[in-house]
Motif scaffolding. Structure first.
Motif, PDB file in Angstrom:
ATOM      1  N   ALA A  38       0.839  -1.203   0.000  1.00  0.00           N
ATOM      2  CA  ALA A  38       0.000   0.000   0.000  1.00  0.00           C
ATOM      3  C   ALA A  38       0.874   1.253   0.000  1.00  0.00           C
ATOM      4  N   ASP A  75      -0.079   1.478   8.411  1.00  0.00           N
ATOM      5  CA  ASP A  75       0.720   2.044   7.326  1.00  0.00           C
ATOM      6  C   ASP A  75       0.163   3.389   6.927  1.00  0.00           C
ATOM      7  N   GLY A  79      -4.550   3.280   1.544  1.00  0.00           N
ATOM      8  CA  GLY A  79      -5.817   3.102   2.246  1.00  0.00           C
ATOM      9  C   GLY A  79      -6.873   2.472   1.340  1.00  0.00           C
ATOM     10  N   MET A  80      -8.092   2.313   1.890  1.00  0.00           N
ATOM     11  CA  MET A  80      -9.169   1.725   1.087  1.00  0.00           C
ATOM     12  C   MET A  80     -10.453   2.516   1.262  1.00  0.00           C
ATOM     13  N   TYR A  88     -12.129  -6.066  -2.284  1.00  0.00           N
ATOM     14  CA  TYR A  88     -10.870  -6.786  -2.015  1.00  0.00           C
ATOM     15  C   TYR A  88     -10.908  -7.640  -0.754  1.00  0.00           C
ATOM     16  N   ILE A  89     -11.766  -7.210   0.195  1.00  0.00           N
ATOM     17  CA  ILE A  89     -11.762  -7.947   1.462  1.00  0.00           C
ATOM     18  C   ILE A  89     -12.980  -8.868   1.566  1.00  0.00           C
ATOM     19  N   GLY A 116      -5.750 -16.359  -2.557  1.00  0.00           N
ATOM     20  CA  GLY A 116      -5.545 -14.935  -2.345  1.00  0.00           C
ATOM     21  C   GLY A 116      -5.984 -14.552  -0.939  1.00  0.00           C
ATOM     22  N   LEU A 117      -5.559 -15.325   0.019  1.00  0.00           N
ATOM     23  CA  LEU A 117      -6.064 -15.186   1.384  1.00  0.00           C
ATOM     24  C   LEU A 117      -5.138 -14.419   2.299  1.00  0.00           C
ATOM     25  N   GLY A 118      -4.185 -13.676   1.722  1.00  0.00           N
ATOM     26  CA  GLY A 118      -3.177 -13.037   2.569  1.00  0.00           C
ATOM     27  C   GLY A 118      -3.768 -12.374   3.798  1.00  0.00           C
ATOM     28  N   PHE A 119      -4.729 -11.526   3.561  1.00  0.00           N
ATOM     29  CA  PHE A 119      -5.310 -10.783   4.680  1.00  0.00           C
ATOM     30  C   PHE A 119      -5.974 -11.725   5.689  1.00  0.00           C
TER      31      PHE A 119
HETATM   32  P1  ADP Z   1      -3.258 -10.033  -1.936  1.00  0.00           P
HETATM   33  O1  ADP Z   1      -2.382  -9.145  -1.125  1.00  0.00           O
HETATM   34  O2  ADP Z   1      -2.621 -11.289  -2.359  1.00  0.00           O
HETATM   35  O3  ADP Z   1      -3.960  -9.295  -3.047  1.00  0.00           O
HETATM   36  P2  ADP Z   1      -4.813  -9.948   0.435  1.00  0.00           P
HETATM   37  O4  ADP Z   1      -5.949 -10.757   0.941  1.00  0.00           O
HETATM   38  O5  ADP Z   1      -3.626  -9.885   1.323  1.00  0.00           O
HETATM   39  O6  ADP Z   1      -4.434 -10.501  -0.981  1.00  0.00           O
HETATM   40  O7  ADP Z   1      -5.310  -8.513   0.207  1.00  0.00           O
HETATM   41  C1  ADP Z   1      -6.399  -8.244  -0.659  1.00  0.00           C
HETATM   42  C2  ADP Z   1      -6.394  -6.800  -1.094  1.00  0.00           C
HETATM   43  O8  ADP Z   1      -6.780  -5.963  -0.030  1.00  0.00           O
HETATM   44  C3  ADP Z   1      -5.051  -6.269  -1.522  1.00  0.00           C
HETATM   45  O9  ADP Z   1      -4.752  -6.589  -2.854  1.00  0.00           O
HETATM   46  C4  ADP Z   1      -5.245  -4.762  -1.342  1.00  0.00           C
HETATM   47  O10 ADP Z   1      -5.938  -4.217  -2.460  1.00  0.00           O
HETATM   48  C5  ADP Z   1      -6.158  -4.712  -0.143  1.00  0.00           C
HETATM   49  N1  ADP Z   1      -5.387  -4.443   1.060  1.00  0.00           N
HETATM   50  C6  ADP Z   1      -5.011  -5.310   1.998  1.00  0.00           C
HETATM   51  N2  ADP Z   1      -4.290  -4.719   2.974  1.00  0.00           N
HETATM   52  C7  ADP Z   1      -4.209  -3.416   2.653  1.00  0.00           C
HETATM   53  C8  ADP Z   1      -3.611  -2.250   3.245  1.00  0.00           C
HETATM   54  N3  ADP Z   1      -2.899  -2.315   4.387  1.00  0.00           N
HETATM   55  N4  ADP Z   1      -3.762  -1.059   2.617  1.00  0.00           N
HETATM   56  C9  ADP Z   1      -4.447  -0.983   1.475  1.00  0.00           C
HETATM   57  N5  ADP Z   1      -5.050  -2.009   0.852  1.00  0.00           N
HETATM   58  C10 ADP Z   1      -4.927  -3.229   1.430  1.00  0.00           C
END
Ligand code: ADP
Length: 684
Positions: A38, A75, A79-80, A88-89, A116-119
């Motif tokens: 981000a 961070d 932002g979102m 995305y979430i 794509g589950l990082g978050f």
């Molecule tokens: P990936 O990072 O592989 O795309 P994630 O599940 O980690 O998958 O995140 C999904 C999306 O959420 C990211 O691509 C981004 O667009 C958004 N996102 C996640 N964390 C942040 C953050 N700290 N700031 C802005 N956007 C974020």
């Protein structure tokens, strides 16, 4: 607003918790990477003029609150907006889940990458996760919250600063993530070289015997590690410094290789040839794999060729698919190309050092050889490169390339069939006598004491038809390199039999060891007895010992077989024979005569049976032959006893054997003590 997270299975969270039981800690990598992404996105927007506002202090902060049991990652990135959160979430592609999860239940990387589950990896350690975020656009700040059910809430909130705070309410099973020291270790592991400063608390210092916080941020990472810089801007000491950054307790490495590729794939990195003292060092410091400065793993098997996993350092590539399973990685074409490329680079660098600074190369050869030999054994392409700079070292410490060595020994060490014989020792002390004998004959002896040398010399023989390796102690010096047909032993069969039995009766019985007495007509100046070990058999056992081929286990179990070679030209051996003839003649002659008579009768019977079928031979005749065989056996035993009794009257027989054993480092314990005693009494 309330809503349901868009997943096709009922509930993703039990899945995340249940299946991702290993590697829980990587949630941190995922969340910090998102924060870094981000931040980088904002920088990109600013650089192209799409964002014109204040940048502020672009750092990522990690904070622990022990009382509230929260971990917060903040961070100042893009932002979102509410829409982005929705997109995305809230929407997660999650199809074909069960089958995949089953297959990869121990590989969190693969699961996270696949979906794509990082978050969402945050839920591996949290009972509730909140997002507070304000987009770089003018959209209102948002608060998202979810307690681990598919339900979430999303509403506007007051957040003054641009960026995102991810707040994890750590669950009870994962309390250890709330410990400062644990978090510090993890941040160091995953974030050490991220491109944006990662702040964890304040720097501390010692004041009046106490550790106190200062006003300065405690930055975990080096944002511009050496591998991201241009080789031209780096000096040797920068590489050495970076090595210490990677492995604070490592010994200074031998060489470095800076990798910098942008076509046909992107890869940067610095590899080091380490100094290896023992096998523990081999395990400890490993190559680390990064993806855009995010630490991914330190098990790089399958990505770099096997022999290079022994190197240290860093590889960074956005083109290695990281969030996938290992088996996928190993079959990936890109990964194969990368592997080939790294091999080539390593060979180039070694070649360059060899060419430009041969003295340094030779000096470091002992430490380098394990890598180079391993590479030659396992990688054909590397072999073809390394054969120009790999070195042979002789027992005097001189180094030669393959070509140079061939030239050196060609004249003296070619046998009668045109084979070049490479003599070698694998223990200069134990094989000292043999080495000296070979040198006295004008031969050169290589020192092959490396761990993989037994395999290496087999490989070199396979690749060169007219090349043979022969260990200096595998035969008497005259026969190491057979230049003409050997002199015949000038003794009758009876004399040979007598000598064999006399010496055989005095050989020691050693565990897993077998002796065979043979005779050679050497010269009077040579040793009276030499103990040798068959080259082929010994090598099979050596290879069995270093493992690799399961078939080799068989050789490992076999006893060691040694030849006890009597030099019939030596006066001492001749002396034993003469004494035997005098002492035993009276006893042996009648026995020998009897054996001869019986054998004559047996031969006559056998001649008469020629051409007859078994049933045509009279039973009485068959019985007679059996009786003769039995009798001859008994007579031979009697003869043996005569020789053995004679041998006990001849201390020099035992003495000669012991001297040969001693020269081979095989005289131990009581046998050695007896030898010393006997030597003294023989001198009196
Ligand atoms: P990936 O990072 O592989 O795309 P994630 O599940 O980690 O998958 O995140 C999904 C999306 O959420 C990211 O691509 C981004 O667009 C958004 N996102 C996640 N964390 C942040 C953050 N700290 N700031 C802005 N956007 C974020």
């Amino acid at each position: 607003m309330k809503g349901n997270i868009g997943v096709t299975t009922d509930n993703i969270f039990p899945v995340i918790k249940k299946f991702l039981y290993s590697d829980h800690e990587i949630f941190l990598r995922e969340l910090v990477s998102n924060a870094v992404d981000a931040t980088q996105k904002l920088k990109t927007l600013a650089s192209v003029g799409d964002y014109k506002g204040e940048m502020g202090d672009l750092k990522v902060e990690v904070k622990l609150d022990a009382k509230k049991k929260t971990l917060t990652i903040s961070d100042r990135g893009v932002g979102m907006t509410a829409d982005e959160i929705e997109k995305y979430i809230n929407q997660i592609a999650f199809s074909g889940a069960t089958e995949f999860l089953d297959k990869y239940k121990n590989d969190a990387n693969a699961i996270i990458g696949h979906f794509g589950l990082g978050f969402y990896s945050a839920f591996m350690v949290s009972k509730q996760v909140e997002i507070f975020t304000k987009s770089y656009t003018d959209a209102p700040a948002q608060h998202w919250s979810c307690d681990g059910s598919p339900e979430y809430t999303l509403e506007e909130c007051d957040k003054a600063e641009r960026g995102t705070d991810i707040v994890l309410h750590i669950d009870d099973e994962n309390k250890d993530f709330l410990e400062e020291s644990r978090m510090h270790t993890l941040l160091t592991k995953y974030c050490k070289f991220l491109p944006v400063p990662i702040v964890f608390g304040k720097k501390k210092e010692w004041k009046d015997g106490k550790e106190v916080e200062t006003a300065d941020d405690n930055v975990i990472n080096n944002t511009t590690p050496a591998w991201t810089r241009k080789p031209a801007d780096l000096k040797d000491e920068d590489y050495a410094k970076f090595y210490r950054e990677l492995y604070p307790y490592g010994e200074e490495p031998l060489f470095h290789i800076h990798l910098n590729v942008d076509y046909p794939f992107n890869l940067t990195g610095i590899l080091y040839f380490p100094r290896i003292k023992n096998n523990i060092d081999l395990q400890r410091n490993k190559i680390q794999l990064y993806c855009n400065q995010v630490f991914v793993t330190d098990s790089v098997e399958g990505i770099v060729p096997d022999f290079l996993t022994l190197l240290h350092g860093v590889i960074d590539s956005p083109d290695i698919p990281l969030n996938v399973s290992r088996s996928y990685l190993q079959s990936d074409q890109n990964v194969k190309k990368i592997s080939t490329h790294i091999t080539k680079k390593v060979a180039d660098r070694l070649q360059e050092i060899f060419k430009n600074d041969r003295a340094q190369f030779e000096e470091k050869w002992d430490a380098l050889r394990i890598f180079i030999v391993y590479g030659m054994l396992t990688d054909e392409k590397f072999f073809d490169r390394a054969k120009d700079f790999a070195l042979f070292k002789n027992v005097d410490g001189k180094c030669f390339t393959f070509d140079e060595y061939k030239e050196l020994i060609k004249a003296e060490q070619t046998d009668k069939d045109g084979n070049l014989i490479y003599l070698y020792a694998n223990n200069a002390d134990e094989q000292h006598t043999y080495i000296e004998a070979a040198k006295a004959k004008g031969y050169d002896v290589l020192l092959m004491d490396g761990q993989l040398d037994a395999h290496w010399l087999s490989q070199l023989e396979q690749k060169n038809e007219k090349l043979r390796f022969v260990r200096v102690d595998s035969d008497v010096v005259e026969k190491l390199i057979v230049k003409a047909d050997a002199a015949k032993v000038a003794l009758t069969a009876a004399q040979q039999d007598a000598l064999t039995e006399v010496f055989k009766s005095q050989l020691p019985t050693l565990d897993k060891t077998e002796f065979v007495v043979t005779m050679e007509q050497l010269s009077a100046d040579d040793q009276p007895i030499v103990i040798t070990q068959n080259e082929w058999m010994r090598r099979m056992k050596d290879m069995a010992a270093t493992g690799g081929n399961p078939m080799m286990g068989f050789y490992g179990e076999m006893p060691n077989s040694y030849n006890v070679v009597l030099n019939t030209a030596h006066p001492l051996i001749d002396g034993v024979l003469r004494a035997e003839e005098q002492a035993c003649a009276d006893n042996v002659s009648p026995i020998a005569q009897e054996i001869a008579d019986l054998e004559k009768r047996r031969n006559a019977l056998k001649d008469g049976q020629k051409g007859k079928k078994d049933e045509e031979i009279p039973v009485a005749e068959k019985e007679e032959i059996d009786t003769i065989d039995k009798k001859v056996g008994e007579l031979r035993d009697r003869k043996k006893t005569v020789y053995a009794e004679f041998a006990t009257t001849q201390p020099r027989v035992k003495q000669l054997i012991d001297l040969a054993l001693l020269a081979n480092n095989m005289l131990k314990g009581k046998d050695l003590a007896d030898f010393v005693k006997r030597s003294v009494s023989l001198l009196q």
